[in-house]
Design an enzyme around this catalytic site. Structure first.
Site, PDB file in Angstrom:
ATOM      1  N   ARG A 120       0.793  -1.116   0.115  1.00  0.00           N
ATOM      2  CA  ARG A 120       0.170  -0.113  -0.186  1.00  0.00           C
ATOM      3  C   ARG A 120       0.946   1.398  -0.003  1.00  0.00           C
ATOM      4  O   ARG A 120       1.147   1.836   0.965  1.00  0.00           O
ATOM      5  CB  ARG A 120      -0.996   0.144   1.217  1.00  0.00           C
ATOM      6  CG  ARG A 120      -1.693   1.226   1.417  1.00  0.00           C
ATOM      7  CD  ARG A 120      -2.862   1.349   0.407  1.00  0.00           C
ATOM      8  NE  ARG A 120      -3.991   0.123   0.373  1.00  0.00           N
ATOM      9  CZ  ARG A 120      -4.737  -0.031  -0.492  1.00  0.00           C
ATOM     10  NH1 ARG A 120      -4.465   0.741  -1.746  1.00  0.00           N
ATOM     11  NH2 ARG A 120      -5.474  -1.165  -0.593  1.00  0.00           N
ATOM     12  N   GLU A 146      -1.675   8.653 -11.280  1.00  0.00           N
ATOM     13  CA  GLU A 146      -1.228   7.488 -11.883  1.00  0.00           C
ATOM     14  C   GLU A 146      -1.374   7.422 -13.353  1.00  0.00           C
ATOM     15  O   GLU A 146      -2.405   7.852 -14.094  1.00  0.00           O
ATOM     16  CB  GLU A 146      -2.093   6.359 -11.411  1.00  0.00           C
ATOM     17  CG  GLU A 146      -2.470   6.412  -9.818  1.00  0.00           C
ATOM     18  CD  GLU A 146      -3.765   5.712  -9.312  1.00  0.00           C
ATOM     19  OE1 GLU A 146      -4.197   4.701 -10.335  1.00  0.00           O
ATOM     20  OE2 GLU A 146      -4.114   5.947  -8.311  1.00  0.00           O
ATOM     21  N   GLN A 152      -8.232  -7.495  -8.675  1.00  0.00           N
ATOM     22  CA  GLN A 152      -8.014  -6.057  -8.908  1.00  0.00           C
ATOM     23  C   GLN A 152      -6.727  -5.636  -9.125  1.00  0.00           C
ATOM     24  O   GLN A 152      -5.826  -5.961  -8.380  1.00  0.00           O
ATOM     25  CB  GLN A 152      -8.552  -5.189  -7.500  1.00  0.00           C
ATOM     26  CG  GLN A 152      -8.344  -3.973  -7.285  1.00  0.00           C
ATOM     27  CD  GLN A 152      -9.368  -2.804  -7.095  1.00  0.00           C
ATOM     28  OE1 GLN A 152     -10.355  -3.136  -8.073  1.00  0.00           O
ATOM     29  NE2 GLN A 152      -9.162  -1.721  -6.465  1.00  0.00           N
ATOM     30  N   ASP A 210     -11.906   9.649  -7.220  1.00  0.00           N
ATOM     31  CA  ASP A 210     -11.195   8.382  -8.163  1.00  0.00           C
ATOM     32  C   ASP A 210     -11.611   8.752  -9.514  1.00  0.00           C
ATOM     33  O   ASP A 210     -12.865   8.399 -10.057  1.00  0.00           O
ATOM     34  CB  ASP A 210     -11.943   7.221  -7.424  1.00  0.00           C
ATOM     35  CG  ASP A 210     -11.358   6.008  -8.013  1.00  0.00           C
ATOM     36  OD1 ASP A 210     -10.283   6.062  -8.785  1.00  0.00           O
ATOM     37  OD2 ASP A 210     -11.711   4.799  -7.636  1.00  0.00           O
ATOM     38  N   HIS A 239       1.094   3.072 -10.210  1.00  0.00           N
ATOM     39  CA  HIS A 239      -0.002   3.531  -9.391  1.00  0.00           C
ATOM     40  C   HIS A 239       0.734   4.375  -8.258  1.00  0.00           C
ATOM     41  O   HIS A 239       0.871   3.934  -7.114  1.00  0.00           O
ATOM     42  CB  HIS A 239      -0.624   2.160  -8.545  1.00  0.00           C
ATOM     43  CG  HIS A 239      -1.778   2.591  -7.829  1.00  0.00           C
ATOM     44  ND1 HIS A 239      -2.075   3.490  -7.005  1.00  0.00           N
ATOM     45  CD2 HIS A 239      -3.038   2.052  -8.007  1.00  0.00           C
ATOM     46  CE1 HIS A 239      -3.114   3.526  -6.627  1.00  0.00           C
ATOM     47  NE2 HIS A 239      -3.822   2.618  -7.117  1.00  0.00           N
ATOM     48  N   ARG A 250       1.676  -6.736  -9.456  1.00  0.00           N
ATOM     49  CA  ARG A 250       1.902  -6.011  -8.006  1.00  0.00           C
ATOM     50  C   ARG A 250       1.899  -7.160  -6.964  1.00  0.00           C
ATOM     51  O   ARG A 250       2.187  -6.911  -5.720  1.00  0.00           O
ATOM     52  CB  ARG A 250       1.192  -5.082  -7.624  1.00  0.00           C
ATOM     53  CG  ARG A 250      -0.426  -5.476  -7.368  1.00  0.00           C
ATOM     54  CD  ARG A 250      -1.267  -4.342  -7.042  1.00  0.00           C
ATOM     55  NE  ARG A 250      -2.817  -4.633  -6.686  1.00  0.00           N
ATOM     56  CZ  ARG A 250      -3.576  -3.979  -6.269  1.00  0.00           C
ATOM     57  NH1 ARG A 250      -3.295  -2.639  -5.780  1.00  0.00           N
ATOM     58  NH2 ARG A 250      -4.842  -4.255  -5.870  1.00  0.00           N
TER      59      ARG A 250
HETATM   60  C1  BG6 Z   1      -7.136   3.509  -7.912  1.00  0.00           C
HETATM   61  C2  BG6 Z   1      -8.291   3.202  -8.268  1.00  0.00           C
HETATM   62  O1  BG6 Z   1      -6.238   3.447  -9.151  1.00  0.00           O
HETATM   63  O2  BG6 Z   1      -6.614   2.328  -7.051  1.00  0.00           O
HETATM   64  C3  BG6 Z   1      -9.314   3.191  -7.096  1.00  0.00           C
HETATM   65  O3  BG6 Z   1      -8.967   4.042  -9.226  1.00  0.00           O
HETATM   66  C4  BG6 Z   1      -8.919   2.102  -6.010  1.00  0.00           C
HETATM   67  O4  BG6 Z   1     -10.774   2.686  -7.637  1.00  0.00           O
HETATM   68  C5  BG6 Z   1      -7.356   2.607  -5.850  1.00  0.00           C
HETATM   69  O5  BG6 Z   1      -9.661   2.192  -4.847  1.00  0.00           O
HETATM   70  C6  BG6 Z   1      -6.472   1.474  -4.876  1.00  0.00           C
HETATM   71  O6  BG6 Z   1      -6.980   0.365  -5.176  1.00  0.00           O
HETATM   72  P1  BG6 Z   1      -6.545  -1.164  -4.264  1.00  0.00           P
HETATM   73  O7  BG6 Z   1      -6.673  -2.226  -5.209  1.00  0.00           O
HETATM   74  O8  BG6 Z   1      -4.921  -0.661  -4.150  1.00  0.00           O
HETATM   75  O9  BG6 Z   1      -6.998  -0.880  -3.124  1.00  0.00           O
END
Ligand code: BG6
Length: 289
Positions: A59, A264, A83, A206, A162, A88
């Site tokens: 994170r 990003e 997701q 977002d 990101h 990653r």
């Molecule tokens: C962003 C997305 O790039 O990443 C968001 O647009 C998302 O929708 C965020 O919440 C974080 O994603 P994650 O999977 O790392 O919690």
């Protein structure tokens, strides 16, 4: 030593460029950049609750999104992917130093389909990623991602860097360079056109700005200015989870939204197609100005 290899439960590579008083750290887990410092000052944000042992995407820093941004809906073949895909949450290989002199230190990481045994059934394509990170004596820090199709079947992918930027106070942050570009607002599920030349953040944001053909985005972080130069990345996502979403994320502090902004660069609004043997490359250069 300009690039040190730190073993242990969270193996990482540390880069140091004394001529720019700069350093960076890259975890082999996700090839996630977890630190970039100039004069000892941290410019990226990693949550104090980030999990660094390889059991969850890190994170903060610069996680790499590939081959899916967000989640895809069935019947898309990408719907099986977690997701933001698998890069990653995979352990990359350190491919060594590319350049090492007073002007530049550059190292490369690689990930191949054969190295992602755990996730291969979710996306059974033959691919190879090369990720090169470079500290330069002009104070810049760049990341170059190269995707190659090593199989005989065509595949499509999204990708994105990101990047979590450290800011001292989100209420003072302004993002410039996105005026007049159309975006999809994921919070309100609606489309819009950016009217502001100086975007401020005062709620959950977002947004996916699409086909941003302006390649320079600036973040006025209040006490410093960050410039992002992008090359071959079409889209720009601006994200801050704000109050409620921060509380929902176990690996993020409740108040940390005040000290970060994600800007990003990526190809996420549409998939990029690669045929047999083809490759694609995108680059981001970050500069403290
Ligand atoms: C962003 C997305 O790039 O990443 C968001 O647009 C998302 O929708 C965020 O919440 C974080 O994603 P994650 O999977 O790392 O919690």
């Amino acid at each position: 030593m300009p690039a040190r290899n730190i073993e242990g439960s969270s193996p990482k590579i540390i880069l140091e460029l004394p001529s720019a008083r700069a350093s960076a750290e890259v975890s082999l887990y996700g090839a996630t950049v977890t630190s970039w410092k100039i004069d000892g000052r941290e410019l990226l944000m990693v949550s104090k609750n980030a999990i660094l042992d390889g059991s969850k995407a890190i994170r903060g820093g610069i996680p790499i999104v590939f081959p899916q941004f967000g989640v895809a809906q069935a019947p898309s073949p990408m719907a099986a992917l977690p997701q933001h895909g698998i890069a990653r949450i995979s352990t990359w290989e350190y491919l060594g130093i590319l350049t090492d002199n007073e002007k530049e230190i550059s190292v490369r990481f690689g990930l191949k389909d054969t190295q992602i045994a755990k996730h291969r059934n979710l996306w059974p394509n033959s691919f190879r990623l090369h990720y090169t990170v470079t500290l330069s004596s002009d104070g810049s820090f760049s990341q170059r991602l190269n995707v190659k199709n090593e199989g005989s079947d065509t595949f499509e992918f999204n990708t994105l860097l990101h990047t979590y930027f450290e800011v001292s106070d989100i209420s003072k942050v302004k993002v410039r360079g996105l005026k007049n570009f159309s975006f999809f607002d994921k919070v309100h599920a609606q489309r819009g056109i950016e009217k502001s030349d100086s975007i401020t953040i005062a709620e959950e944001v977002d947004r996916v700005y699409e086909k941003v053909d302006n390649n320079t985005i600036e973040i006025d972080c209040g006490d410093h200015l960050m410039r992002i130069e992008k090359n071959n990345f079409k889209d720009v996502v601006v994200w801050n989870p704000w109050v409620d979403k921060s509380k929902q994320m176990a690996d993020f502090g409740d108040e940390e939204y005040k000290h970060m902004i994600c800007v990003e660069v990526g190809n996420v609004a549409a998939y990029h197609k690669l045929r047999e043997g083809e490759s694609w490359e995108g680059r981001q250069t970050l500069r403290l100005i």
